[in-house]
Design a protein around this motif. Structure first.
Motif, short mmCIF file in Angstrom:
data_model
loop_
_atom_site.label_atom_id
_atom_site.label_comp_id
_atom_site.label_asym_id
_atom_site.label_seq_id
_atom_site.Cartn_x
_atom_site.Cartn_y
_atom_site.Cartn_z
N PRO A 65 48.46 50.87 42.70
CA PRO A 65 49.35 50.61 41.56
C PRO A 65 48.68 51.04 40.25
CG PRO A 65 48.29 48.58 42.23
CD PRO A 65 47.80 49.64 43.18
N TRP A 66 48.74 52.32 39.96
CA TRP A 66 48.00 52.89 38.84
C TRP A 66 48.37 52.25 37.50
CZ3 TRP A 66 43.85 55.89 39.48
CH2 TRP A 66 43.70 56.55 40.69
N LEU A 67 49.66 52.08 37.26
CA LEU A 67 50.10 51.52 35.98
C LEU A 67 49.62 50.09 35.82
CD1 LEU A 67 51.66 51.85 33.36
CD2 LEU A 67 53.74 51.15 34.57
N ARG A 68 49.71 49.31 36.87
CA ARG A 68 49.27 47.92 36.83
C ARG A 68 47.76 47.84 36.57
NH1 ARG A 68 50.14 42.58 35.78
NH2 ARG A 68 49.03 41.25 37.25
N LEU A 72 45.70 46.15 33.40
CA LEU A 72 44.63 45.17 33.56
C LEU A 72 43.32 45.69 32.95
CD1 LEU A 72 45.35 44.02 37.23
CD2 LEU A 72 45.65 42.66 35.16
N SER A 73 43.08 46.99 33.10
CA SER A 73 41.88 47.58 32.53
C SER A 73 41.90 47.55 31.01
CB SER A 73 41.73 49.02 33.02
OG SER A 73 40.57 49.61 32.50
N LEU A 74 43.09 47.67 30.43
CA LEU A 74 43.22 47.65 28.97
C LEU A 74 42.76 46.31 28.40
CD1 LEU A 74 44.24 49.02 26.36
CD2 LEU A 74 46.50 48.04 26.86
N THR A 75 43.03 45.23 29.13
CA THR A 75 42.65 43.91 28.64
C THR A 75 41.28 43.48 29.17
OG1 THR A 75 43.91 42.92 30.46
CG2 THR A 75 45.02 43.12 28.34
N GLY A 76 41.11 43.50 30.48
CA GLY A 76 39.91 42.95 31.09
C GLY A 76 38.70 43.84 31.08
N VAL A 77 38.88 45.13 30.76
CA VAL A 77 37.74 46.06 30.78
C VAL A 77 37.55 46.70 29.40
CG1 VAL A 77 36.70 48.09 31.85
CG2 VAL A 77 38.02 46.49 33.24
N SER A 78 38.39 47.68 29.06
CA SER A 78 38.18 48.40 27.80
C SER A 78 38.36 47.49 26.59
CB SER A 78 39.12 49.60 27.72
OG SER A 78 40.48 49.19 27.71
N GLY A 79 39.43 46.69 26.59
CA GLY A 79 39.67 45.81 25.45
C GLY A 79 38.58 44.77 25.30
N GLY A 174 50.61 43.88 42.95
CA GLY A 174 50.20 45.01 43.75
C GLY A 174 48.71 45.21 43.83
N GLU A 175 47.96 44.75 42.84
CA GLU A 175 46.51 44.97 42.85
C GLU A 175 45.82 44.18 43.95
OE1 GLU A 175 47.20 41.58 39.93
OE2 GLU A 175 48.15 43.49 40.43
N GLU A 176 46.47 43.10 44.42
CA GLU A 176 45.86 42.29 45.47
C GLU A 176 45.90 42.98 46.83
OE1 GLU A 176 50.19 41.49 45.90
OE2 GLU A 176 48.78 41.89 44.27
N LYS A 177 46.67 44.07 46.95
CA LYS A 177 46.81 44.77 48.23
C LYS A 177 45.76 45.85 48.45
CE LYS A 177 51.82 44.00 48.34
NZ LYS A 177 53.16 44.64 48.38
N ILE A 178 44.96 46.14 47.43
CA ILE A 178 43.88 47.11 47.59
C ILE A 178 42.55 46.36 47.59
CG2 ILE A 178 45.21 48.95 46.51
CD1 ILE A 178 43.57 48.55 43.98
N SER A 179 41.50 47.02 48.07
CA SER A 179 40.20 46.35 48.19
C SER A 179 39.63 46.01 46.81
CB SER A 179 39.22 47.24 48.95
OG SER A 179 38.89 48.40 48.18
N SER A 180 38.77 45.01 46.78
CA SER A 180 38.13 44.62 45.53
C SER A 180 37.26 45.75 44.99
CB SER A 180 37.30 43.36 45.72
OG SER A 180 36.30 43.55 46.71
N PHE A 183 39.65 48.30 43.35
CA PHE A 183 40.18 47.74 42.11
C PHE A 183 39.14 47.77 41.00
CE2 PHE A 183 40.70 43.92 39.42
CZ PHE A 183 41.92 44.25 38.82
N THR A 184 37.90 47.37 41.34
CA THR A 184 36.83 47.36 40.35
C THR A 184 36.51 48.76 39.86
OG1 THR A 184 35.87 45.41 41.42
CG2 THR A 184 34.46 46.64 39.92
N ALA A 185 36.37 49.71 40.79
CA ALA A 185 36.00 51.08 40.42
C ALA A 185 37.07 51.74 39.55
CB ALA A 185 35.79 51.92 41.69
N LEU A 186 38.34 51.58 39.91
CA LEU A 186 39.42 52.18 39.13
C LEU A 186 39.54 51.51 37.76
CD1 LEU A 186 42.19 52.70 41.84
CD2 LEU A 186 40.68 54.41 40.83
N SER A 187 39.32 50.21 37.70
CA SER A 187 39.37 49.52 36.41
C SER A 187 38.30 50.06 35.47
CB SER A 187 39.17 48.01 36.61
OG SER A 187 40.21 47.46 37.39
N PHE A 188 37.10 50.26 36.00
CA PHE A 188 36.02 50.81 35.18
C PHE A 188 36.33 52.23 34.73
CE2 PHE A 188 32.56 47.95 37.23
CZ PHE A 188 32.99 46.90 36.44
#
Length: 302
Positions: A65-68, A72-79, A174-180, A183-188
């Motif tokens: 889920p790229w958009l999702r 999440l990355s906008l708030t929990g990572v970059s922001g 949708g993010e819960e359906k992919i591995s942690s 999710f972590t790598a794409l967020s970064f």
């Protein structure tokens, strides 16, 4: 000890060691450049591992889920990194650590508005104590070389935006359906792309960063321990531990950061900082106490 809780404690311990190496790295690297390189390098190491595991999975992997993840990355990572790192560059490690303790209070407040969770009167008192403590720390008659109102304010804002991230995760889409790991790598990776324009502007204005042995070692510790390993342990632990229970462990992060800032950065604590920190701690403990009581009452009712 349960393996999931061991990973949870490990992530909290590593996050609790973040302020000191960040302050040391910021001696030679500008904040936006540091954030961009930190996230990019972490994603470069994690992405191949995540995609290999995804390809070798015996079951059909869920679509990403790229958009999702970008939201999440906008708030929990970059922001979060944008505000927190720049804030730490402007204020003391002690102040930044104590202000970071307001995270549970912000989570409680935002959950009430976003998730429609009820806040009791005693929890409002805890919020008031926490806010009063932050004001006592940040609004000081004279700023010292270690203290900056704007630095404190940015660190406080980083806790608010991290709270938005936590509340978003309570309603997965949708993010819960992919591995942690994925999710972590794409967020970064997405977070680093969001910070790239700021890093380029910074390099254009101040030039390429200079690197010393101290700053390089601190940077590598930030990337591999405080970023990659900590986030992996945290996200893996949340696969089996409820976010509400895991969030309580985050309260230990400011304590570790305060202790290391005093021991390794030789920072001092003024009476306003001690008193304000006491208010923040009292507010968090009171709010969490009421939350724990509610959870126990709910279990007994069932």
């Amino acid at each position: 000890m349960n393996r999931a809780y061991a990973m949870l404690i490990g992530s909290v311990f590593l996050w609790g060691l973040t302020v000191v190496p960040m302050k040391w790295t910021l001696e030679t690297i500008q904040p936006f450049t540091l954030m961009f390189l930190r996230l990019l390098l972490a994603s470069i190491f994690l992405l191949p591992f995540a995609f290999i595991r995804r390809r070798r999975s015996p079951i059909q992997p869920a679509p990403i889920p790229w958009l999702r993840i970008a939201m999440l990355s906008l708030t929990g990572v970059s922001g979060y990194f944008w505000l927190n790192t720049y804030g730490i560059s402007l204020t003391s490690g002690v102040n930044a650590s104590i202000i970071s303790a307001t995270l549970p209070l912000f989570t409680l407040l935002l959950a009430a508005f976003y998730l429609k969770e009820q806040i009791l009167l005693t929890q409002w008192i805890g919020l008031a104590l926490g806010i009063g403590g932050v004001l006592l720390i940040t609004i000081q008659p004279q700023a010292t070389g270690q203290h900056s109102f704007w630095g404190d304010f940015l660190v406080l804002a980083s806790q608010l935006i991290w709270t938005v991230y936590i509340v978003q995760l309570k309603r997965p889409r949708g993010e819960e359906k992919i591995s942690s790991e994925m999710f972590t790598a794409l967020s970064f990776f997405l977070g680093s792309l969001m910070l790239l324009p700021f890093a380029l502007w910074e390099i254009g204005r101040f030039g390429l960063p200079t690197v010393s042995g101290k700053s390089l070692a601190s940077f590598l510790f930030l990337v591999f321990c405080c970023t990659m390993l900590a986030y992996l342990l945290w996200n893996k632990a949340l696969e089996t531990i409820a976010a509400s229970k895991a969030g309580i462990y985050l309260n230990a992060i400011p304590l570790f950061n305060v202790l290391t800032a005093i021991l390794l950065l030789n920072e001092q604590m003024s009476w306003r900082t001690v008193l304000g920190g006491s208010f923040v701690l009292a507010g968090v403990v009171w709010a969490e106490r009421r939350k724990s009581a509610e959870m126990q009452a709910a279990v007994k009712a069932e």
